[in-house]
Enzyme design. Sequence first.
Site, PDB file in Angstrom:
ATOM      1  N   GLU A 115      50.110  51.967  43.828  1.00 43.59           N
ATOM      2  CA  GLU A 115      48.612  51.600  43.517  1.00 43.59           C
ATOM      3  C   GLU A 115      48.491  50.588  43.787  1.00 43.59           C
ATOM      4  O   GLU A 115      49.545  49.206  43.682  1.00 43.59           O
ATOM      5  CB  GLU A 115      48.546  52.485  42.096  1.00 43.59           C
ATOM      6  CG  GLU A 115      47.716  51.794  41.210  1.00 43.59           C
ATOM      7  CD  GLU A 115      46.262  52.355  41.925  1.00 43.59           C
ATOM      8  OE1 GLU A 115      45.550  52.150  42.822  1.00 43.59           O
ATOM      9  OE2 GLU A 115      45.349  53.078  40.584  1.00 43.59           O
ATOM     10  N   ASP A 119      46.557  48.361  35.412  1.00 42.62           N
ATOM     11  CA  ASP A 119      45.342  47.322  34.424  1.00 42.62           C
ATOM     12  C   ASP A 119      45.642  47.905  33.182  1.00 42.62           C
ATOM     13  O   ASP A 119      46.977  47.800  32.314  1.00 42.62           O
ATOM     14  CB  ASP A 119      44.470  47.169  35.009  1.00 42.62           C
ATOM     15  CG  ASP A 119      42.874  46.468  33.893  1.00 42.62           C
ATOM     16  OD1 ASP A 119      42.974  45.832  33.709  1.00 42.62           O
ATOM     17  OD2 ASP A 119      41.901  46.957  34.571  1.00 42.62           O
ATOM     18  N   VAL A 169      40.493  40.332  39.800  1.00 39.49           N
ATOM     19  CA  VAL A 169      41.222  40.471  41.187  1.00 39.49           C
ATOM     20  C   VAL A 169      40.105  40.834  42.893  1.00 39.49           C
ATOM     21  O   VAL A 169      39.255  42.204  42.058  1.00 39.49           O
ATOM     22  CB  VAL A 169      42.693  39.377  41.521  1.00 39.49           C
ATOM     23  CG1 VAL A 169      42.740  38.623  39.810  1.00 39.49           C
ATOM     24  CG2 VAL A 169      42.954  41.271  40.993  1.00 39.49           C
ATOM     25  N   ASP A 175      38.513  45.490  45.428  1.00 40.71           N
ATOM     26  CA  ASP A 175      37.238  45.358  45.497  1.00 40.71           C
ATOM     27  C   ASP A 175      36.795  44.626  44.660  1.00 40.71           C
ATOM     28  O   ASP A 175      36.973  44.956  43.201  1.00 40.71           O
ATOM     29  CB  ASP A 175      36.505  46.822  46.077  1.00 40.71           C
ATOM     30  CG  ASP A 175      36.665  47.538  45.258  1.00 40.71           C
ATOM     31  OD1 ASP A 175      37.829  47.689  44.326  1.00 40.71           O
ATOM     32  OD2 ASP A 175      35.447  48.113  45.094  1.00 40.71           O
ATOM     33  N   ARG A 181      37.187  43.573  49.845  1.00 37.94           N
ATOM     34  CA  ARG A 181      38.183  44.500  49.859  1.00 37.94           C
ATOM     35  C   ARG A 181      39.461  43.916  51.374  1.00 37.94           C
ATOM     36  O   ARG A 181      40.640  44.218  51.534  1.00 37.94           O
ATOM     37  CB  ARG A 181      38.587  46.533  50.180  1.00 37.94           C
ATOM     38  CG  ARG A 181      38.159  46.934  49.418  1.00 37.94           C
ATOM     39  CD  ARG A 181      38.633  48.353  49.813  1.00 37.94           C
ATOM     40  NE  ARG A 181      37.188  49.046  48.955  1.00 37.94           N
ATOM     41  CZ  ARG A 181      38.109  49.620  47.566  1.00 37.94           C
ATOM     42  NH1 ARG A 181      39.136  48.638  46.912  1.00 37.94           N
ATOM     43  NH2 ARG A 181      37.173  50.324  46.622  1.00 37.94           N
TER      44      ARG A 181
HETATM   45  P1  IMP Z   1      43.531  51.184  35.619  1.00 37.92           P
HETATM   46  O1  IMP Z   1      43.225  52.454  34.916  1.00 37.92           O
HETATM   47  O2  IMP Z   1      42.470  50.876  33.833  1.00 37.92           O
HETATM   48  O3  IMP Z   1      44.595  50.617  34.925  1.00 37.92           O
HETATM   49  O4  IMP Z   1      43.041  50.689  36.411  1.00 37.92           O
HETATM   50  C1  IMP Z   1      43.696  51.050  37.694  1.00 37.92           C
HETATM   51  C2  IMP Z   1      42.574  50.540  37.906  1.00 37.92           C
HETATM   52  O5  IMP Z   1      41.001  49.602  37.992  1.00 37.92           O
HETATM   53  C3  IMP Z   1      42.293  50.245  39.627  1.00 37.92           C
HETATM   54  O6  IMP Z   1      43.484  50.956  40.288  1.00 37.92           O
HETATM   55  C4  IMP Z   1      41.440  49.081  40.259  1.00 37.92           C
HETATM   56  O7  IMP Z   1      40.468  49.944  40.623  1.00 37.92           O
HETATM   57  C5  IMP Z   1      40.635  48.898  38.962  1.00 37.92           C
HETATM   58  N1  IMP Z   1      40.961  47.729  38.958  1.00 37.92           N
HETATM   59  C6  IMP Z   1      41.414  47.150  37.393  1.00 37.92           C
HETATM   60  N2  IMP Z   1      41.587  45.699  37.635  1.00 37.92           N
HETATM   61  C7  IMP Z   1      40.711  45.437  38.589  1.00 37.92           C
HETATM   62  C8  IMP Z   1      40.829  44.784  39.384  1.00 37.92           C
HETATM   63  O8  IMP Z   1      40.813  43.132  38.748  1.00 37.92           O
HETATM   64  N3  IMP Z   1      40.074  44.133  40.224  1.00 37.92           N
HETATM   65  C9  IMP Z   1      39.945  45.067  40.966  1.00 37.92           C
HETATM   66  N4  IMP Z   1      39.725  46.541  40.638  1.00 37.92           N
HETATM   67  C10 IMP Z   1      41.132  46.314  39.118  1.00 37.92           C
HETATM   68 MG    MG Z   2      42.082  51.768  42.971  1.00 36.30          MG
END
Ligand code: IMP
Ligand code: MG
Length: 192
Positions: A115, A119, A169, A175, A181
């Site tokens: 991945e 986040d 970021v 992206d 990207r």
């Molecule tokens: P989560 O479900 O909140 O852990 O998010 C994961 C997804 O959110 C990642 O696979 C990214 O697609 C997107 N994401 C989270 N933070 C960022 C960032 O700083 N830049 C770009 N995409 C992010």
């Molecule tokens: Mg992602």
Amino acid sequence: MWWVWCESVRCLSVNQLEVLISREQIASRVSEIGKQITSDSAGEPVIFVGVLKGAAVFLSDLVRQVKLDATFDFIGVASYGNPVQQGNIWDSTGEVRLTKDVDRSLRDKNVILVEDILDTGLTLTFIKRLLLGHRPNSFRVAVLLDKPSRRKLAIQADYVGFTIPDKFVVGYGLDYAEQYRNLPDICVVPDV
Ligand code: IMP
Ligand code: MG
């Protein structure tokens, strides 16, 4: 100057983006993770499963640093709703849905999920539950970036490239409204 039009009605040139992690730092860390995976999985075939689209660049570099019998596949997920319309661009709704499943069963395989960024943990938790349903022999997670300060669900990766602060970021697969990207470095987008 190279300008990019973003859907959220912002124009950002790449010159406005501050480099957080350089291409040299990325290459060095990806090589280290590749060696670690090679040693941890010595003698075992592995299958890397990349999460589209953000992990595609990381996966393509990582698999070339691994000296194992390895194959790869991709999975696609999306969050319901339009994150751009929410308070923060990176706040997903928390409801994740599958847009592309793996092509073959992962039954009895040694799976390494790849991945781009961990986040809140909502996406990875969803994917992990889904892939464990295949009953793999082993399941590990490699993420390029980890933002632990934003975690909502207790989930960790087995391999982490870099732990970063709470910044949005882009680059190296990540992206902003599908842009950036292809940047070779990981850069910070000014407050969105
Ligand atoms: P989560 O479900 O909140 O852990 O998010 C994961 C997804 O959110 C990642 O696979 C990214 O697609 C997107 N994401 C989270 N933070 C960022 C960032 O700083 N830049 C770009 N995409 C992010
Ligand atoms: Mg992602």
